[in-house]
Design a protein around this motif. Structure first.
Motif, PDB file in Angstrom:
ATOM      1  N   LEU A  85     -75.202 -26.299  41.782  1.00 57.48           N
ATOM      2  CA  LEU A  85     -75.336 -26.417  40.341  1.00 57.48           C
ATOM      3  C   LEU A  85     -75.162 -27.857  39.863  1.00 57.48           C
ATOM      4  CD1 LEU A  85     -73.336 -23.254  39.179  1.00 57.48           C
ATOM      5  CD2 LEU A  85     -75.799 -23.507  39.517  1.00 57.48           C
ATOM      6  N   LYS A  86     -74.361 -28.630  40.568  1.00 62.00           N
ATOM      7  CA  LYS A  86     -74.114 -30.012  40.170  1.00 62.00           C
ATOM      8  C   LYS A  86     -75.397 -30.839  40.274  1.00 62.00           C
ATOM      9  CE  LYS A  86     -71.084 -33.967  41.126  1.00 62.00           C
ATOM     10  NZ  LYS A  86     -69.945 -34.460  41.963  1.00 62.00           N
ATOM     11  N   VAL A  87     -76.084 -30.724  41.407  1.00 64.91           N
ATOM     12  CA  VAL A  87     -77.330 -31.472  41.596  1.00 64.91           C
ATOM     13  C   VAL A  87     -78.399 -30.972  40.626  1.00 64.91           C
ATOM     14  CG1 VAL A  87     -79.221 -31.935  43.210  1.00 64.91           C
ATOM     15  CG2 VAL A  87     -76.853 -32.069  43.987  1.00 64.91           C
ATOM     16  N   ALA A  88     -78.443 -29.657  40.399  1.00 62.19           N
ATOM     17  CA  ALA A  88     -79.400 -29.112  39.432  1.00 62.19           C
ATOM     18  C   ALA A  88     -79.158 -29.693  38.045  1.00 62.19           C
ATOM     19  CB  ALA A  88     -79.292 -27.589  39.391  1.00 62.19           C
ATOM     20  N   GLY A  89     -77.900 -29.821  37.663  1.00 62.66           N
ATOM     21  CA  GLY A  89     -77.561 -30.412  36.375  1.00 62.66           C
ATOM     22  C   GLY A  89     -77.972 -31.863  36.281  1.00 62.66           C
ATOM     23  N   HIS A  90     -77.770 -32.608  37.371  1.00 62.05           N
ATOM     24  CA  HIS A  90     -78.186 -34.009  37.389  1.00 62.05           C
ATOM     25  C   HIS A  90     -79.703 -34.121  37.211  1.00 62.05           C
ATOM     26  CE1 HIS A  90     -74.379 -35.221  39.861  1.00 62.05           C
ATOM     27  NE2 HIS A  90     -74.131 -35.141  38.565  1.00 62.05           N
ATOM     28  N   ALA A  91     -80.442 -33.234  37.880  1.00 58.88           N
ATOM     29  CA  ALA A  91     -81.902 -33.277  37.783  1.00 58.88           C
ATOM     30  C   ALA A  91     -82.365 -32.999  36.360  1.00 58.88           C
ATOM     31  CB  ALA A  91     -82.521 -32.272  38.755  1.00 58.88           C
ATOM     32  N   VAL A  92     -81.783 -31.974  35.741  1.00 59.27           N
ATOM     33  CA  VAL A  92     -82.156 -31.633  34.367  1.00 59.27           C
ATOM     34  C   VAL A  92     -81.770 -32.752  33.409  1.00 59.27           C
ATOM     35  CG1 VAL A  92     -81.720 -30.038  32.463  1.00 59.27           C
ATOM     36  CG2 VAL A  92     -82.036 -29.152  34.773  1.00 59.27           C
ATOM     37  N   PHE A  93     -80.586 -33.321  33.597  1.00 56.44           N
ATOM     38  CA  PHE A  93     -80.103 -34.389  32.719  1.00 56.44           C
ATOM     39  C   PHE A  93     -80.985 -35.625  32.843  1.00 56.44           C
ATOM     40  CE2 PHE A  93     -75.942 -36.638  31.229  1.00 56.44           C
ATOM     41  CZ  PHE A  93     -76.513 -36.775  29.954  1.00 56.44           C
ATOM     42  N   ARG A  94     -81.325 -35.997  34.099  1.00 54.19           N
ATOM     43  CA  ARG A  94     -82.179 -37.162  34.315  1.00 54.19           C
ATOM     44  C   ARG A  94     -83.552 -36.942  33.676  1.00 54.19           C
ATOM     45  NH1 ARG A  94     -80.939 -41.263  37.744  1.00 54.19           N
ATOM     46  NH2 ARG A  94     -83.154 -41.770  37.856  1.00 54.19           N
ATOM     47  N   PHE A  95     -84.106 -35.748  33.847  1.00 52.71           N
ATOM     48  CA  PHE A  95     -85.430 -35.450  33.299  1.00 52.71           C
ATOM     49  C   PHE A  95     -85.407 -35.528  31.774  1.00 52.71           C
ATOM     50  CE2 PHE A  95     -88.568 -32.375  31.668  1.00 52.71           C
ATOM     51  CZ  PHE A  95     -89.721 -32.934  32.194  1.00 52.71           C
ATOM     52  N   THR A  96     -84.354 -34.998  31.167  1.00 62.23           N
ATOM     53  CA  THR A  96     -84.242 -35.004  29.711  1.00 62.23           C
ATOM     54  C   THR A  96     -84.142 -36.424  29.165  1.00 62.23           C
ATOM     55  OG1 THR A  96     -83.135 -32.844  29.758  1.00 62.23           O
ATOM     56  CG2 THR A  96     -82.897 -34.167  27.755  1.00 62.23           C
ATOM     57  N   VAL A  97     -83.273 -37.219  29.779  1.00 59.46           N
ATOM     58  CA  VAL A  97     -83.069 -38.594  29.317  1.00 59.46           C
ATOM     59  C   VAL A  97     -84.327 -39.439  29.525  1.00 59.46           C
ATOM     60  CG1 VAL A  97     -81.786 -40.731  29.726  1.00 59.46           C
ATOM     61  CG2 VAL A  97     -80.579 -38.539  29.638  1.00 59.46           C
ATOM     62  N   ASN A  98     -84.897 -39.374  30.724  1.00 53.83           N
ATOM     63  CA  ASN A  98     -86.053 -40.224  31.021  1.00 53.83           C
ATOM     64  C   ASN A  98     -87.313 -39.779  30.285  1.00 53.83           C
ATOM     65  OD1 ASN A  98     -84.575 -41.887  32.653  1.00 53.83           O
ATOM     66  ND2 ASN A  98     -85.276 -41.002  34.576  1.00 53.83           N
ATOM     67  N   SER A  99     -87.399 -38.489  29.959  1.00 54.20           N
ATOM     68  CA  SER A  99     -88.582 -37.993  29.249  1.00 54.20           C
ATOM     69  C   SER A  99     -88.532 -38.313  27.757  1.00 54.20           C
ATOM     70  CB  SER A  99     -88.719 -36.475  29.436  1.00 54.20           C
ATOM     71  OG  SER A  99     -88.929 -36.157  30.789  1.00 54.20           O
ATOM     72  N   THR A 100     -87.350 -38.628  27.269  1.00 55.02           N
ATOM     73  CA  THR A 100     -87.202 -38.935  25.835  1.00 55.02           C
ATOM     74  C   THR A 100     -86.974 -40.430  25.649  1.00 55.02           C
ATOM     75  OG1 THR A 100     -84.848 -38.330  26.021  1.00 55.02           O
ATOM     76  CG2 THR A 100     -86.371 -36.641  25.231  1.00 55.02           C
ATOM     77  N   VAL A 101     -85.789 -40.884  25.974  1.00 54.13           N
ATOM     78  CA  VAL A 101     -85.462 -42.304  25.829  1.00 54.13           C
ATOM     79  C   VAL A 101     -86.337 -43.160  26.747  1.00 54.13           C
ATOM     80  CG1 VAL A 101     -83.596 -44.004  25.910  1.00 54.13           C
ATOM     81  CG2 VAL A 101     -83.095 -41.632  25.290  1.00 54.13           C
ATOM     82  N   GLY A 102     -86.727 -42.599  27.871  1.00 56.89           N
ATOM     83  CA  GLY A 102     -87.493 -43.368  28.856  1.00 56.89           C
ATOM     84  C   GLY A 102     -88.996 -43.262  28.725  1.00 56.89           C
ATOM     85  N   PHE A 103     -89.491 -42.833  27.561  1.00 55.79           N
ATOM     86  CA  PHE A 103     -90.939 -42.800  27.309  1.00 55.79           C
ATOM     87  C   PHE A 103     -91.679 -41.994  28.385  1.00 55.79           C
ATOM     88  CE2 PHE A 103     -89.300 -46.852  25.684  1.00 55.79           C
ATOM     89  CZ  PHE A 103     -89.569 -46.690  24.324  1.00 55.79           C
ATOM     90  N   LEU A 104     -91.335 -40.708  28.488  1.00 56.72           N
ATOM     91  CA  LEU A 104     -91.983 -39.766  29.423  1.00 56.72           C
ATOM     92  C   LEU A 104     -91.751 -40.131  30.887  1.00 56.72           C
ATOM     93  CD1 LEU A 104     -95.393 -39.162  27.605  1.00 56.72           C
ATOM     94  CD2 LEU A 104     -93.294 -37.816  27.461  1.00 56.72           C
ATOM     95  N   GLY A 105     -90.730 -40.915  31.136  1.00 60.65           N
ATOM     96  CA  GLY A 105     -90.401 -41.246  32.515  1.00 60.65           C
ATOM     97  C   GLY A 105     -90.927 -42.579  32.978  1.00 60.65           C
ATOM     98  N   LEU A 106     -91.633 -43.313  32.123  1.00 58.48           N
ATOM     99  CA  LEU A 106     -92.130 -44.628  32.512  1.00 58.48           C
ATOM    100  C   LEU A 106     -90.986 -45.635  32.658  1.00 58.48           C
ATOM    101  CD1 LEU A 106     -95.315 -44.838  30.274  1.00 58.48           C
ATOM    102  CD2 LEU A 106     -95.230 -44.585  32.759  1.00 58.48           C
ATOM    103  N   ALA A 107     -89.873 -45.360  32.021  1.00 60.15           N
ATOM    104  CA  ALA A 107     -88.655 -46.147  32.204  1.00 60.15           C
ATOM    105  C   ALA A 107     -87.586 -45.230  32.799  1.00 60.15           C
ATOM    106  CB  ALA A 107     -88.190 -46.739  30.876  1.00 60.15           C
ATOM    107  N   ASP A 108     -86.513 -45.834  33.275  1.00 60.77           N
ATOM    108  CA  ASP A 108     -85.467 -45.065  33.963  1.00 60.77           C
ATOM    109  C   ASP A 108     -84.093 -45.357  33.362  1.00 60.77           C
ATOM    110  OD1 ASP A 108     -84.064 -43.513  35.761  1.00 60.77           O
ATOM    111  OD2 ASP A 108     -84.136 -45.010  37.372  1.00 60.77           O
TER     112      ASP A 108
END
Length: 238
Positions: A85-108
Motif C-alpha cells: 500500500l505504501k508504494v501504491a500511495g507513492h505512485a498515486v501521489f506522484r501521478f497527482t502532483v506531476n499531472s497537475t503542478v507538473g503540467f501533465l507530467g512534463l515536469a517532475d
C-alpha cells in the motif's frame, strides 16, 4: 502465455538454485537478437542519435518524465496486487502532483517534494506471487526478457487505467510516449549500448547476462533463486 508456461515447466531446480541462465530457446533467441540488432543499426540507433542531437536536453527529459508519469497508474495497480500500500500511495501521489503542478507530467515536481520514485511492473507482481522467472527469451523490438517478464509486459499494456480513460488525447498515447522515452535513453547512452551490441565478442550472451543480473538485483534475488515456481512439473515419479 504458452511460452511462459513451457519455459517455467522445464526449468530444472538445480539450474535455479545455482543462479544459472536457463535458455532452452537460444537458437530462436539469437535469431531474434540478430533481427533486433538490424533494426537498431538501420533505424532506431540513427533516429535516437538524431533525436537527442536536435531536441534540447530539457525537452528530452520532459518527454521522459511524461512517459514515466503515464505509467504510474498501472504501477499503482501492481503495487496493490503486491500488497504494498505504501508504494501504491507513492505512485498515486506522484501521478497527482506531476499531472497537475507538473503540467501533465512534463515536469517532475514530485521529486522536488521528496515523493519517492516508483518502479514496478506485473513481472514483479508475478515474482511476489511466487512465479519463477522461467526461460530467458528475447522479444522482437523489445529485447531481453524472461517468460515471466514477457507475460508482465503484455498484462501491463492492458491493465494501465490510462488506456481506459475517456479523455485520452490520443489512442495508445502510453505506447507512443514509451517509444519516445526509449529513444531518449538510446541516444543518451549510445556509447554504452554500442559497446554491448557492436563491440562485444558475443553481444547476445553479454546482453543476456546484463539483463538477468540487473533484473534479479531489482527483485532482490541473490545467486540462489529460492522462489516457488507453480508451473514447475514434478518429474521424479516418471
Amino acid at each position: 502465455m504458452a511460452l511462459s508456461t513451457t519455459g517455467c515447466a522445464t526449468q530444472s531446480p538445480e539450474a535455479k538454485a545455482a543462479g544459472e541462465t536457463f535458455d532452452p530457446y537460444e537458437g530462436t533467441n539469437r535469431a531474434v537478437h540478430g533481427f533486433n540488432i538490424a533494426v537498431d543499426r538501420f533505424a532506431f540507433r540513427p533516429a535516437s542519435k538524431g533525436y537527442v542531437k536536435i531536441v534540447p536536453e530539457p525537452m528530452v527529459t520532459s518527454f521522459s518524465s511524461f512517459s514515466e508519469n503515464l505509467s504510474l497508474p498501472g504501477q499503482a495497480v501492481n503495487a496493490l496486487l503486491q500488497g504494498n500500500l505504501k508504494v501504491a500511495g507513492h505512485a498515486v501521489f506522484r501521478f497527482t502532483v506531476n499531472s497537475t503542478v507538473g503540467f501533465l507530467g512534463l515536469a517532475d515536481p514530485a521529486t522536488e517534494f521528496n515523493i519517492p520514485r516508483v518502479d514496478t511492473d506485473f513481472g514483479e507482481t508475478l515474482h511476489v506471487w511466487g512465479v519463477g522467472e522461467g526461460a530467458y527469451i528475447e522479444l522482437p523490438l523489445v529485447g531481453p526478457s524472461t517468460a515471466r517478464d514477457a507475460t508482465g509486459i503484455l498484462v501491463d499494456f492492458f491493465t494501465n487505467p490510462i488506456g481506459y480513460a475517456r479523455n485520452n488525447p490520443a489512442d495508445n498515447i502510453s505506447l507512443y510516449a514509451e517509444v519516445v522515452r526509449r529513444m531518449g535513453d538510446r541516444g543518451r547512452y549510445s556509447d554504452t549500448v554500442d559497446s554491448i551490441l557492436y563491440e562485444s565478442a558475443d553481444s547476445y550472451a553479454q546482453a543476456r547476462l546484463l539483463y538477468l543480473q540487473n533484473r534479479r538485483f531489482e527483485l532482490g534475488e541473490t545467486a540462489e533463486i529460492t522462489e516457488i515456481d507453480p508451473f514447475e512439473l514434478d518429474t521424479e515419479g516418471f
